[in-house]
Design a protein around this motif. Structure first.
Motif, PDB file in Angstrom:
ATOM      1  N   PHE A  25       0.920  -1.191   0.062  1.00  0.00           N
ATOM      2  CA  PHE A  25       0.064   0.169   0.128  1.00  0.00           C
ATOM      3  C   PHE A  25       0.939   1.317  -0.025  1.00  0.00           C
ATOM      4  N   MET A  26       2.169   1.207   0.434  1.00  0.00           N
ATOM      5  CA  MET A  26       3.004   2.486   0.428  1.00  0.00           C
ATOM      6  C   MET A  26       3.229   2.469  -1.129  1.00  0.00           C
ATOM      7  N   ARG A  27       3.732   1.444  -1.786  1.00  0.00           N
ATOM      8  CA  ARG A  27       3.841   1.797  -3.200  1.00  0.00           C
ATOM      9  C   ARG A  27       2.707   2.328  -3.942  1.00  0.00           C
ATOM     10  N   THR A  28       1.429   1.650  -3.530  1.00  0.00           N
ATOM     11  CA  THR A  28       0.073   2.575  -4.086  1.00  0.00           C
ATOM     12  C   THR A  28       0.236   3.957  -3.827  1.00  0.00           C
ATOM     13  N   ALA A  29       0.372   4.171  -2.699  1.00  0.00           N
ATOM     14  CA  ALA A  29       0.591   5.733  -2.181  1.00  0.00           C
ATOM     15  C   ALA A  29       1.425   6.527  -3.284  1.00  0.00           C
ATOM     16  N   LEU A  30       2.375   6.051  -3.150  1.00  0.00           N
ATOM     17  CA  LEU A  30       3.600   6.764  -4.286  1.00  0.00           C
ATOM     18  C   LEU A  30       2.990   6.790  -5.560  1.00  0.00           C
ATOM     19  N   ALA A  31       2.369   5.635  -6.105  1.00  0.00           N
ATOM     20  CA  ALA A  31       2.108   5.653  -7.271  1.00  0.00           C
ATOM     21  C   ALA A  31       0.757   6.621  -7.401  1.00  0.00           C
ATOM     22  N   LYS A  32       0.190   6.835  -6.497  1.00  0.00           N
ATOM     23  CA  LYS A  32      -0.799   7.826  -6.709  1.00  0.00           C
ATOM     24  C   LYS A  32      -0.438   9.241  -6.573  1.00  0.00           C
ATOM     25  N   GLY A  33       0.853   9.601  -6.445  1.00  0.00           N
ATOM     26  CA  GLY A  33       1.606  10.890  -6.543  1.00  0.00           C
ATOM     27  C   GLY A  33       1.115  11.557  -5.229  1.00  0.00           C
ATOM     28  N   GLN A  34       1.119  10.776  -4.312  1.00  0.00           N
ATOM     29  CA  GLN A  34       1.077  11.601  -3.134  1.00  0.00           C
ATOM     30  C   GLN A  34       2.274  12.161  -2.619  1.00  0.00           C
ATOM     31  N   PRO A  35       2.351  13.389  -1.810  1.00  0.00           N
ATOM     32  CA  PRO A  35       3.594  13.806  -1.310  1.00  0.00           C
ATOM     33  C   PRO A  35       4.008  12.944  -0.364  1.00  0.00           C
ATOM     34  N   LYS A  36       5.490  12.990  -0.207  1.00  0.00           N
ATOM     35  CA  LYS A  36       6.524  12.092   0.634  1.00  0.00           C
ATOM     36  C   LYS A  36       5.919  12.258   1.936  1.00  0.00           C
ATOM     37  N   ARG A  37       5.573  13.397   2.417  1.00  0.00           N
ATOM     38  CA  ARG A  37       5.354  13.824   3.635  1.00  0.00           C
ATOM     39  C   ARG A  37       4.055  13.103   4.218  1.00  0.00           C
ATOM     40  N   ARG A  38       2.930  13.115   3.316  1.00  0.00           N
ATOM     41  CA  ARG A  38       1.671  12.554   3.540  1.00  0.00           C
ATOM     42  C   ARG A  38       2.035  11.027   3.413  1.00  0.00           C
ATOM     43  N   ILE A  39       2.703  10.597   2.551  1.00  0.00           N
ATOM     44  CA  ILE A  39       2.892   9.183   2.426  1.00  0.00           C
ATOM     45  C   ILE A  39       3.192   8.492   3.909  1.00  0.00           C
ATOM     46  N   VAL A  40       4.373   9.342   4.371  1.00  0.00           N
ATOM     47  CA  VAL A  40       4.823   8.687   5.823  1.00  0.00           C
ATOM     48  C   VAL A  40       3.792   9.130   6.932  1.00  0.00           C
ATOM     49  N   GLY A  41       3.322  10.440   6.916  1.00  0.00           N
ATOM     50  CA  GLY A  41       2.350  10.749   7.918  1.00  0.00           C
ATOM     51  C   GLY A  41       1.118  10.149   7.866  1.00  0.00           C
ATOM     52  N   VAL A  42       0.442   9.698   6.876  1.00  0.00           N
ATOM     53  CA  VAL A  42      -0.874   9.239   6.770  1.00  0.00           C
ATOM     54  C   VAL A  42      -0.650   7.639   6.588  1.00  0.00           C
ATOM     55  N   HIS A  43       0.092   7.232   5.797  1.00  0.00           N
ATOM     56  CA  HIS A  43      -0.066   5.806   5.292  1.00  0.00           C
ATOM     57  C   HIS A  43       0.781   5.089   6.066  1.00  0.00           C
ATOM     58  N   LEU A  44       2.074   5.569   6.416  1.00  0.00           N
ATOM     59  CA  LEU A  44       3.262   4.596   7.139  1.00  0.00           C
ATOM     60  C   LEU A  44       2.677   4.577   8.638  1.00  0.00           C
ATOM     61  N   LEU A  45       2.450   5.783   9.335  1.00  0.00           N
ATOM     62  CA  LEU A  45       2.629   5.902  10.750  1.00  0.00           C
ATOM     63  C   LEU A  45       1.452   5.408  11.285  1.00  0.00           C
ATOM     64  N   ARG A  46       0.148   5.470  10.543  1.00  0.00           N
ATOM     65  CA  ARG A  46      -1.125   5.029  10.977  1.00  0.00           C
ATOM     66  C   ARG A  46      -0.917   3.435  11.437  1.00  0.00           C
ATOM     67  N   ASN A  47      -0.369   2.726  10.194  1.00  0.00           N
ATOM     68  CA  ASN A  47      -0.295   1.373  10.377  1.00  0.00           C
ATOM     69  C   ASN A  47       0.748   1.011  11.305  1.00  0.00           C
ATOM     70  N   SER A  48       1.882   1.693  11.546  1.00  0.00           N
ATOM     71  CA  SER A  48       3.060   1.241  12.207  1.00  0.00           C
ATOM     72  C   SER A  48       2.378   1.508  13.702  1.00  0.00           C
ATOM     73  N   ALA A  49       1.626   2.437  13.878  1.00  0.00           N
ATOM     74  CA  ALA A  49       1.039   2.726  15.193  1.00  0.00           C
ATOM     75  C   ALA A  49       0.372   1.505  16.155  1.00  0.00           C
ATOM     76  N   ILE A  50      -0.164   0.797  15.343  1.00  0.00           N
ATOM     77  CA  ILE A  50      -1.161  -0.424  15.834  1.00  0.00           C
ATOM     78  C   ILE A  50      -0.632  -1.082  17.093  1.00  0.00           C
ATOM     79  N   PRO A  51       0.763  -1.741  16.651  1.00  0.00           N
ATOM     80  CA  PRO A  51       1.230  -2.572  17.885  1.00  0.00           C
ATOM     81  C   PRO A  51       1.781  -1.782  18.889  1.00  0.00           C
ATOM     82  N   VAL A  52       2.337  -0.415  18.793  1.00  0.00           N
ATOM     83  CA  VAL A  52       3.036   0.354  19.402  1.00  0.00           C
ATOM     84  C   VAL A  52       1.946   0.892  20.343  1.00  0.00           C
ATOM     85  N   LEU A  53       0.833   1.354  20.202  1.00  0.00           N
ATOM     86  CA  LEU A  53       0.215   1.748  21.131  1.00  0.00           C
ATOM     87  C   LEU A  53      -0.592   0.616  21.854  1.00  0.00           C
ATOM     88  N   THR A  54      -0.779  -0.456  21.434  1.00  0.00           N
ATOM     89  CA  THR A  54      -1.265  -1.431  22.130  1.00  0.00           C
ATOM     90  C   THR A  54      -0.276  -1.904  23.205  1.00  0.00           C
TER      91      THR A  54
END
Ligand SMILES: Nc1ncnc2c1ncn2[C@@H]1O[C@H](COP(=O)(O)OP(=O)(O)OP(=O)(O)O)[C@@H](O)[C@H]1O
Ligand code: SF4
Ligand SMILES: [Mg+2]
Lengths: 343, 308
Positions: B206-235
Motif C-alpha cells: 500500500f506504500m507503493r500504491t500511495a507513491l504511485a498515486k503521486g501523494q507527497p512524501k510527507r503525506r505518505i509517511v504521515g498518513v499511510h506509514l505511521l498510522r499502520n505502524s502505530a497499531i502494535p506500539v499503542l497496544t
C-alpha cells in the motif's frame, strides 16, 4: 485536470505530436548482496492513446520492474536505472524534477496492481483512499471529493456505492476490490493506465468482468493501456500489440493478429503452447523446459539458447539483433524470418 | 461494538471473583496463628484475640469470610487494618502518586521510544540506528534497581539536576527521574517495536500504491506509514500503562515515593492481610479495565478487528 494542463501551466519538456508513452532502451539492475542482477537489458515499447499493449513473459522476466520504472516507484536502492529513456509526451521522465515526476505519476500515468487487498491501505476506507487524491491534488473539499468518489465507484459498477465508499478494503470481495482499485486509478483522469496482472488473483468469471470493465473504460476515455498478463486468451481479445519479454528484453514485438497467426520467436511459440488459455480449458499444457536464466549471469549469445529447441551454434555466441519483420514487428532471433516466412 | 463491551464487562465478573478469591485465600488461609507477633513478645490476650476473630469473621469457613468481604467491598468498604485505619483511606492516600508515576513513565517511554523508533525505522541502517540499538540493548540488560541507583547518584547527588528523592508532595518535577527509571525498560522495547513496525510497513504494497498515486512524501509517511505502524506500539503502551499502574515497588523504594507499591510491600511484611487483599483486588480491577480499554482501542486503530 489532465497531464496536458500540467503541460500548460509548467515549463515542461512536452513535445507536441510525440507518442503518448515510450520506453526506450531501458536498463535496470538490482544491486544485491549476491551480485548485480541485470533485470532489464534494453527494453523498448510504446503505447498511444486508445491503444492496448500487452506485455507477456514468464515470471521474473521483468514485466513488473519495467512498469515500476515507468511509474518511478522502483525500490532505489537496490534498484538502479542505468540507461535508457522513458518519454511521456516526448519528455524524458528520468530527467525531470522529483516534483514533476510526482505530478505525472498522479495525473498522467496511473497503475493498478495484482493484489488489490495488499495494495490498498487496510486502515483507511476505500472512499478515503480515492478522495485523498482529489483533495490533495485537486484541492477538493471533503464533500466534493466524497461525491466524486461515489461517482467513480458507480462508474466501475460497484453496487451501493454510497454505502461502499465508507467501507474498508477487507469488507470488499476480491473482484469489488479490484474495481475499487480501478476507480482509484481513474480519479485524476490519467492518459495511461498500467495494469499489472489485474485479474490473476481473481476467479475466472470475475476475471472476465474486470477485463471487460477495463476495456470499456479504456475505449471510452481513449486511454493508453499497458496490460501485463499471463493469460493469452485475454491478450488475444484485447491487445492491439504484444510485447514478449525474456530475461529483461523484449524478444518479440508484434500486433496481436500476426503474432497469433505465426509467432516470430521460438520463445513466443513455446509460451503459446504453455500458457493457460480460456479457449483451451482442459487441454494438457506443455511447459517450457528448463528455467529462466539467472539474471546475475545471463548466458552469452541468445539468452534463450539453453532452452531453445531451434538453437544452433551461432546462438551460443552471437546475440541476435532486433530483426524487423515488417510493420513494426520485431524479433530477437537469428531465425526470425524463417519462423514467420518458412513452413 | 456496544454488545462487545457489554460482553467483556460481563466476562470481568467471573475473572474478578476468581482472582479476588484466590488472593483472599492465599492471604487468609495460610496456616498458623494470624495474630502471632502482634502483641510483642507475649501471646495476645484472649479478649483481643476474640475481638479480632469476630471482626474478621475468623471462625467462619474461608468461603463465608470471602463472601462477607466481597459484600463489603462491593459497597466500597475495603475493611480496616489491625490498627483500625480504613484501608480505603490508605489507598486513596497512596494510589494517586503511583498513577502519576505510571503516567509519567509511559509518557517518557512513548515520546523517546517512538521518536527513536521512527528515526531509525525511516533511515535504515547507519550510525543513528546502531546507536539506538546499542543503547536499547544496554537498557534492556540492566536491572531497574541498577538504573535507578545510578541515575539517582549521577543526576541527583553528583550533578544535582534532579532531586535525588521525592518529597511527600511528590511534584511532577520530582517524579521525572523516577518515571524515566520506571519506563526505561519499556522505552527500549517501544523504540525497537516502532522501528520494526515502520521498517516492515515501509515495504508494504500500500506504500507503493500511495507513491504511485503521486501523494507527497510527507503525506505518505504521515498518513499511510505511521498510522499502520502505530497499531502494535499503542497496544504495547496501553498494556504497559496497565502494568505500571500496579505500582513499582523497586522504583518507589529507591526514590522514597510514598506510593501503592510501598504500601503492598509494607503490609506484606506486617502481615496486614486486609490491606494486601484490598490493594491487590483494586489492582486486578484496574488491570482488567485497562486491558478492556486497550482491546477497544485496538479495534479503533485497526478496522480489520471486529468484535461481533
Ligand atoms: N526488490 C527487488 N530486489 C531484488 N531483485 C528484484 C526486486 N524486485 C524484482 N527483482 C528481480 O527482478 C526480476 C524481474 O522481476 P519482475 O517482478 O519484473 O518479474 P515479472 O516479470 O513481473 O514476474 P511475475 O510474472 O512473477 O510478476 C526478478 O528476477 C526479480 O528477482
Ligand atoms: S536465436 Fe537461436 S537460441 Fe535464440 S531463440 Fe532464436 S533460435 Fe533460439
Ligand atoms: Mg510481476
Amino acid at each position: 485536470m489532465s497531464a496536458q494542463s500540467i503541460g500548460e501551466t509548467e515549463d515542461t519538456g512536452v513535445v507536441p505530436d510525440a507518442p503518448l508513452l515510450e520506453v526506450d532502451d531501458l536498463y535496470v539492475e538490482f544491486r544485491t548482496r549476491d551480485g548485480v542482477a541485470k533485470v532489464l537489458n534494453g527494453v523498448s515499447y510504446h503505447v498511444d492513446a486508445g491503444e492496448t499493449l500487452a506485455v507477456l513473459g514468464e515470471s521474473g522476466s521483468g514485466k513488473s520492474v519495467t512498469a515500476q520504472a515507468v511509474m518511478g516507484i522502483l525500490d532505489e536502492p537496490p534498484a538502479a536505472v542505468t540507461g535508457g529513456e522513458i518519454r511521456y509526451h516526448g519528455e524524458d521522465l528520468l530527467k525531470v524534477s522529483a516534483q514533476r515526476r510526482s505530478d505525472v505519476r498522479a495525473e498522467g500515468i496511473a497503475m493498478i496492481f495484482q493484489d488489490a487487498l495488499s495494495a490498498l491501505n487496510p486502515v483507511y476506507t476505500v472512499g478515503f483512499q480515492i478522495e485523498e487524491q482529489l483533495r490533495v491534488r485537486l484541492g477538493m473539499s471533503r464533500q466534493e471529493a466524497r461525491k466524486r468518489a461515489i461517482a467513480l465507484l458507480d462508474l466501475v459498477r460497484i453496487p451501493n456505492a454510497a454505502r461502499r465508499v465508507r467501507q474498508y478494503p477487507h469488507e470488499f470481495s476480491g473482484g469489488m476490490r479490484q474495481r475499487a482499485m480501478i476507480a482509484m486509478s481513474l480519479a485524476l483522469d490519467p492518459e495511461v493506465l498500467i495494469a499489472d496482472e489485474p485479474t490473476t488473483a481473481l476467479d475466472v468469471t470475475v476475471q472476465a468482468q474486470i477485463m471487460d470493465l477495463l476495456k470499456e473504460i479504456q475505449t471510452e476515455r481513449r486511454m493508453g493501456l499497458i496490460l501485463i498478463t499471463h493469460d493469452l486468451g485475454v491478450v488475444a481479445e484485447v491487445a492491439d500489440r504484444i510485447a514478449v519479454m525474456y530475461a529483461g528484453r523484449i524478444v518479440e514485438y508484434a500486433d496481436a493478429v500476426s503474432l497469433y497467426r505465426r509467432p516470430g520467436h521460438p520463445y513466443t511459440a513455446a509460451l503459446m503452447e504453455s500458457l493457460p488459455r480460456l479457449d483451451l480449458k482442459g487441454h494438457e499444457l506443455k511447459t517450457i523446459k528448463g528455467l529462466p536464466p539467472s539474471l546475475l549471469a545471463i548466458p552469452p549469445g541468445c539468452p534463450f539458447h539453453p532452452r531453445c529447441a531451434m538453437a544452433q551454434d551461432r546462438c551460443r555466441t552471437e546475440v541476435p539483433a532486433e530483426y524487423r519483420l515488417g510493420l513494426g514487428r520485431t524479433s530477437r532471433c537469428h531465425f526470425a524470418e524463417e519462423m514467420v516466412g518458412g513452413v | 461494538m456496544g454488545r462487545y463491551v457489554l460482553r467483556r464487562l460481563l466476562q470481568l465478573i467471573p475473572v474478578f471473583v476468581g482472582t479476588t478469591f484466590l488472593i483472599y485465600v492465599m492471604v487468609w488461609a495460610v496456616p498458623g496463628d494470624p495474630f502471632a507477633g502482634m502483641c510483642g513478645e507475649r501471646p495476645c490476650n484472649p479478649a483481643f484475640v476474640a475481638m479480632m476473630t469476630d471482626k474478621y469473621n475468623m471462625d467462619e469457613t474461608v468461603f463465608v469470610q470471602y463472601f462477607l468481604y466481597l459484600g463489603n467491598l462491593l459497597q466500597g468498604d475495603f475493611g480496616e487494618t489491625f490498627s483500625g485505619l480504613a484501608v480505603g483511606d490508605l489507598i486513596a492516600l497512596r494510589y494517586p502518586v503511583s498513577i502519576q508515576l505510571a503516567v509519567i513513565a509511559v509518557a517518557i517511554e512513548a515520546v523517546i521510544g517512538i521518536a527513536a523508533g521512527i528515526l531509525t525505522g525511516l533511515r535504515g541502517r547507519g550510525f543513528v540506528d546502531n546507536l539506538v540499538l546499542v543503547s536499547t540493548l544496554f537498557l534492556i540488560s540492566i536491572p531497574t534497581f541498577v538504573t535507578g541507583f545510578l541515575l539517582q547518584i549521577v543526576f541527583g547527588l553528583e550533578l544535582g539536576w534532579f532531586p535525588a528523592t521525592v518529597s511527600s508532595e511528590a511534584t511532577w518535577g520530582e517524579l521525572i527521574m523516577p518515571g524515566f527509571v520506571l519506563g526505561s525498560l519499556s522505552m527500549a522495547y517501544v523504540s525497537r517495536l516502532t522501528r520494526t513496525s515502520i521498517a516492515e510497513n515501509r515495504r508494504a504494497d500500500f506504500m507503493r500504491t500511495a507513491l504511485a498515486k503521486g501523494q507527497p512524501k510527507r503525506r505518505i509517511v504521515g498518513v499511510h506509514l505511521l498510522r499502520n505502524s502505530a497499531i502494535p506500539v499503542l497496544t504495547f503502551l496501553g498494556t504497559d500503562l496497565g502494568n505500571l499502574m500496579g505500582g513499582a515497588i523497586v522504583t518507589e523504594g529507591i526514590f522514597g515515593i510514598p506510593g501503592i507499591g510501598g504500601l503492598i510491600y509494607d503490609s506484606i511484611l506486617n502481615k496486614e492481610g486486609v490491606t494486601v487483599t484490598g490493594v491487590v483486588v483494586l489492582l486486578v480491577i484496574v488491570f482488567l479495565l485497562v486491558n478492556l480499554i486497550i482491546d477497544l482501542l485496538y479495534a479503533v486503530l485497526d478496522p480489520r478487528i471486529r468484535y461481533d
